[in-house]
Write a protein that holds these residues in place. Structure first.
Motif, mmCIF file in Angstrom:
data_model
loop_
_atom_site.group_PDB
_atom_site.id
_atom_site.type_symbol
_atom_site.label_atom_id
_atom_site.label_comp_id
_atom_site.label_asym_id
_atom_site.label_seq_id
_atom_site.Cartn_x
_atom_site.Cartn_y
_atom_site.Cartn_z
ATOM 1 N N ASN A 56 -35.526 -23.445 17.102
ATOM 2 C CA ASN A 56 -35.198 -22.125 17.730
ATOM 3 C C ASN A 56 -36.426 -21.433 18.094
ATOM 4 O O ASN A 56 -37.534 -21.076 17.194
ATOM 5 C CB ASN A 56 -34.409 -21.120 16.767
ATOM 6 N N LYS A 57 -36.654 -20.993 19.525
ATOM 7 C CA LYS A 57 -37.701 -20.157 19.662
ATOM 8 C C LYS A 57 -37.882 -18.791 19.284
ATOM 9 O O LYS A 57 -38.732 -18.091 19.270
ATOM 10 C CB LYS A 57 -38.069 -20.242 21.264
ATOM 11 N N LYS A 58 -36.525 -18.222 19.135
ATOM 12 C CA LYS A 58 -36.324 -16.777 19.014
ATOM 13 C C LYS A 58 -36.388 -16.443 17.443
ATOM 14 O O LYS A 58 -36.269 -15.114 16.893
ATOM 15 C CB LYS A 58 -35.194 -16.404 19.688
ATOM 16 N N SER A 59 -36.417 -17.212 16.564
ATOM 17 C CA SER A 59 -36.335 -17.179 15.298
ATOM 18 C C SER A 59 -37.399 -16.101 14.593
ATOM 19 O O SER A 59 -37.074 -15.428 13.736
ATOM 20 C CB SER A 59 -36.017 -18.246 14.271
ATOM 21 N N VAL B 223 -40.536 -17.511 8.621
ATOM 22 C CA VAL B 223 -39.410 -17.402 9.750
ATOM 23 C C VAL B 223 -38.313 -17.998 8.874
ATOM 24 O O VAL B 223 -38.535 -19.256 8.629
ATOM 25 C CB VAL B 223 -40.034 -18.140 10.937
ATOM 26 N N LEU B 224 -37.149 -17.480 8.693
ATOM 27 C CA LEU B 224 -36.117 -18.033 8.035
ATOM 28 C C LEU B 224 -34.804 -18.425 8.960
ATOM 29 O O LEU B 224 -34.600 -18.023 10.164
ATOM 30 C CB LEU B 224 -35.435 -17.043 7.159
ATOM 31 N N CYS B 225 -34.248 -19.707 8.597
ATOM 32 C CA CYS B 225 -33.343 -20.364 9.119
ATOM 33 C C CYS B 225 -31.929 -19.405 9.098
ATOM 34 O O CYS B 225 -31.572 -19.510 8.142
ATOM 35 C CB CYS B 225 -33.104 -21.585 8.859
ATOM 36 N N GLY C 282 -45.078 -27.557 17.658
ATOM 37 C CA GLY C 282 -44.785 -28.037 19.186
ATOM 38 C C GLY C 282 -44.100 -27.024 19.875
ATOM 39 O O GLY C 282 -43.429 -26.950 21.064
ATOM 40 N N GLY C 283 -44.532 -25.570 19.554
ATOM 41 C CA GLY C 283 -43.893 -24.136 20.190
ATOM 42 C C GLY C 283 -42.611 -23.728 19.621
ATOM 43 O O GLY C 283 -42.188 -22.943 20.375
ATOM 44 N N LEU C 284 -41.865 -24.561 18.715
ATOM 45 C CA LEU C 284 -40.724 -24.120 18.173
ATOM 46 C C LEU C 284 -40.663 -24.049 16.897
ATOM 47 O O LEU C 284 -41.630 -24.467 16.068
ATOM 48 C CB LEU C 284 -39.770 -25.440 18.811
ATOM 49 N N TRP C 285 -39.722 -23.284 16.162
ATOM 50 C CA TRP C 285 -39.650 -23.117 14.804
ATOM 51 C C TRP C 285 -38.647 -24.170 14.401
ATOM 52 O O TRP C 285 -37.422 -24.130 14.885
ATOM 53 C CB TRP C 285 -39.156 -21.794 14.354
ATOM 54 N N HIS C 286 -38.861 -24.986 13.388
ATOM 55 C CA HIS C 286 -37.987 -25.879 13.173
ATOM 56 C C HIS C 286 -37.667 -25.947 11.610
ATOM 57 O O HIS C 286 -38.334 -25.819 10.616
ATOM 58 C CB HIS C 286 -38.754 -27.358 13.284
ATOM 59 N N CYS C 287 -36.151 -26.297 11.328
ATOM 60 C CA CYS C 287 -35.599 -26.237 9.897
ATOM 61 C C CYS C 287 -35.478 -27.508 9.419
ATOM 62 O O CYS C 287 -34.956 -28.347 10.286
ATOM 63 C CB CYS C 287 -34.329 -25.503 9.801
ATOM 64 N N ALA C 288 -36.163 -27.914 8.492
ATOM 65 C CA ALA C 288 -36.182 -29.327 8.109
ATOM 66 C C ALA C 288 -35.013 -29.455 7.346
ATOM 67 O O ALA C 288 -34.461 -30.675 6.920
ATOM 68 C CB ALA C 288 -37.379 -29.353 6.930
ATOM 69 N N GLU C 289 -34.103 -28.589 6.833
ATOM 70 C CA GLU C 289 -32.931 -28.619 6.074
ATOM 71 C C GLU C 289 -31.760 -28.978 7.200
ATOM 72 O O GLU C 289 -30.979 -29.910 6.930
ATOM 73 C CB GLU C 289 -32.582 -27.264 5.346
ATOM 74 N N CYS C 290 -31.615 -28.014 8.192
ATOM 75 C CA CYS C 290 -30.611 -28.520 9.042
ATOM 76 C C CYS C 290 -30.780 -28.967 10.506
ATOM 77 O O CYS C 290 -29.869 -29.335 11.410
ATOM 78 C CB CYS C 290 -29.794 -27.184 9.485
ATOM 79 N N GLY C 291 -32.144 -29.174 10.772
ATOM 80 C CA GLY C 291 -32.855 -29.698 11.861
ATOM 81 C C GLY C 291 -32.755 -28.749 13.291
ATOM 82 O O GLY C 291 -33.090 -28.997 14.232
ATOM 83 N N CYS C 292 -32.275 -27.667 12.635
ATOM 84 C CA CYS C 292 -32.312 -26.532 13.920
ATOM 85 C C CYS C 292 -33.550 -26.104 14.376
ATOM 86 O O CYS C 292 -34.643 -26.094 13.666
ATOM 87 C CB CYS C 292 -31.676 -24.917 13.263
ATOM 88 N N PHE D 66 -30.537 -17.803 5.958
ATOM 89 C CA PHE D 66 -32.072 -17.272 5.603
ATOM 90 C C PHE D 66 -32.545 -17.644 4.298
ATOM 91 O O PHE D 66 -33.188 -16.974 3.806
ATOM 92 C CB PHE D 66 -31.762 -15.645 5.771
ATOM 93 N N GLN D 67 -32.125 -18.861 3.725
ATOM 94 C CA GLN D 67 -32.607 -19.722 2.587
ATOM 95 C C GLN D 67 -33.791 -20.452 2.759
ATOM 96 O O GLN D 67 -34.422 -20.796 1.920
ATOM 97 C CB GLN D 67 -31.444 -20.100 1.877
ATOM 98 N N ILE D 68 -33.871 -21.103 4.057
ATOM 99 C CA ILE D 68 -34.710 -21.857 4.333
ATOM 100 C C ILE D 68 -35.895 -21.563 5.226
ATOM 101 O O ILE D 68 -35.587 -20.933 6.378
ATOM 102 C CB ILE D 68 -34.291 -23.129 4.818
ATOM 103 N N GLU D 69 -37.339 -21.521 4.908
ATOM 104 C CA GLU D 69 -38.331 -21.157 5.741
ATOM 105 C C GLU D 69 -38.480 -22.313 6.809
ATOM 106 O O GLU D 69 -38.698 -23.417 6.238
ATOM 107 C CB GLU D 69 -39.464 -20.742 4.817
ATOM 108 N N MET D 70 -38.647 -21.966 8.225
ATOM 109 C CA MET D 70 -38.733 -22.694 9.140
ATOM 110 C C MET D 70 -40.392 -23.024 9.375
ATOM 111 O O MET D 70 -41.192 -22.255 9.147
ATOM 112 C CB MET D 70 -38.035 -22.228 10.393
ATOM 113 N N LYS D 71 -40.596 -24.195 9.905
ATOM 114 C CA LYS D 71 -42.016 -24.641 10.255
ATOM 115 C C LYS D 71 -42.240 -24.449 11.716
ATOM 116 O O LYS D 71 -41.483 -24.927 12.427
ATOM 117 C CB LYS D 71 -42.175 -25.968 9.675
ATOM 118 N N TYR D 72 -43.220 -24.306 12.112
ATOM 119 C CA TYR D 72 -43.778 -24.052 13.640
ATOM 120 C C TYR D 72 -44.428 -25.338 14.058
ATOM 121 O O TYR D 72 -45.324 -25.994 13.364
ATOM 122 C CB TYR D 72 -45.101 -23.018 13.826
#
Length: 318
Positions: A253-256, A226-228, A241-251, A233-239
């Motif tokens: 998002n459930k819908k990513s 899942v890309l931020c 607590g039920g959300l997708w989290h970007c370690a780079e920008c802190g975003c 779309f350069q950073i892969e988000m991590k799952y």
């Protein structure tokens, strides 16, 4: 009446996904980016010409099909930018959005474009494409309808310079479309009654067949997960607590994940197993993967190890 809305082509949709997931350093990135830009320009040009139809008077009974696709009897695809069905004729439009000068050599079956910087590029003759479409619209002969088929090449970019082109084929800027259609309506006699026209429009619509285009590269080269969007779309988000989290920008998002599912469907397959889901989306737990898939409400087929999930075409709009 507009019977078929303008939609993005399968090729453009595929290239959009590929641009998100192909690294800029990839050896083929420039090639696919250029192809993507051409597809975007073509789509924008088609939409520009579409506006002409809604400001066109005295069309009479008619049906419009934007981006009409079908297969001929040999199983080969056809994609028609615009199809106009009237009681008098059937009109096929090939639309080009080109910057520079266009010259068409019928003897050599090529179109030469001279860009503003002086560079030359050769493309296949679009008139050949229009003739091919006309020859294979066999639906009309199957219905015993002797409706004339007319083709025209339309340029959507007002800056296009139409150079040396055949005089015996309709080639013009989009501003001339209404005058061309009105001339056809005046010159051709009435052939179909409205009921027969409606029947024919339904038959054409029933033959609609969209083509699915897959990338021509090894899928090991595309970015997984899942890309931020915030990080282009350069950073892969991590799952977490039920959300997708970007370690780079802190975003968060459930819908990513829906964007990622869309890309997987377009680039890989419309089917995915729990194992394939975990491998592509970076989920370690089988149970966590199952919960995510169930929560999304994706249709399942099969049982236990044979179970797979069907990704719908509208997954990104869910």
């Amino acid at each position: 009446m507009l019977l078929l809305e303008r939609t993005k082509s399968s090729k453009l949709i595929m290239l959009e996904s590929l641009m998100r997931r192909l690294a800029p350093a990839d050896s083929d990135y420039s090639y696919f980016k250029e192809s993507y830009q051409r597809q975007v320009a073509g789509f924008e040009g088609e939409k520009f010409v579409d506006r002409e139809w809604f400001d066109m008077p005295n069309l009479g009974s008619h049906y419009l099909f934007f981006n009409y696709e079908f297969e001929n009897k040999f199983g080969f695809p056809h994609q028609i930018d615009t199809l106009l069905l009237t009681t008098k004729f059937l009109l096929i439009l090939e639309i080009k959005n080109i910057s520079g000068q266009v010259d068409i050599d019928e003897d050599k079956h090529q179109m030469i474009i001279t860009r503003p910087d002086g560079t030359l590029k050769s493309y296949r003759n679009p008139l050949d494409q229009i003739r091919r479409h006309s020859q294979h619209l066999i639906l009309l002969t199957q219905l015993n309808v002797s409706l004339p088929i007319v083709g025209a090449l339309v340029f959507s970019n007002p800056a296009t310079i139409i150079g040396n082109v055949p005089k015996n084929f309709p080639i013009f800027h989009s501003s001339g479309l209404r005058f061309f259609v009105q001339k056809l309506l005046k010159n051709y006699p009435e052939i179909l009654q409205e009921k027969r026209l409606e029947k024919l429009s339904g038959d054409l619509l029933s033959k609609l067949k969209r083509q699915e285009v897959k990338p021509t590269i090894n899928l090991s080269r595309i970015k997984k997960g899942v890309l931020c969007e915030n990080c282009h779309f350069q950073i892969e988000m991590k799952y977490q607590g039920g959300l997708w989290h970007c370690a780079e920008c802190g975003c968060r998002n459930k819908k990513s994940i829906l964007q990622a599912f869309h890309d997987y469907r377009v680039l890989v397959s419309n089917k995915i197993t729990n194992s394939e889901f975990r491998e592509f989306f970076g989920i370690e737990s089988i149970d966590a993967a199952s919960k995510i898939l169930i929560r999304l409400g994706i249709e399942t087929v099969g049982e236990k190890r044979g179970r797979h999930y069907l990704i719908p075409p509208d997954i990104f709009t869910k």
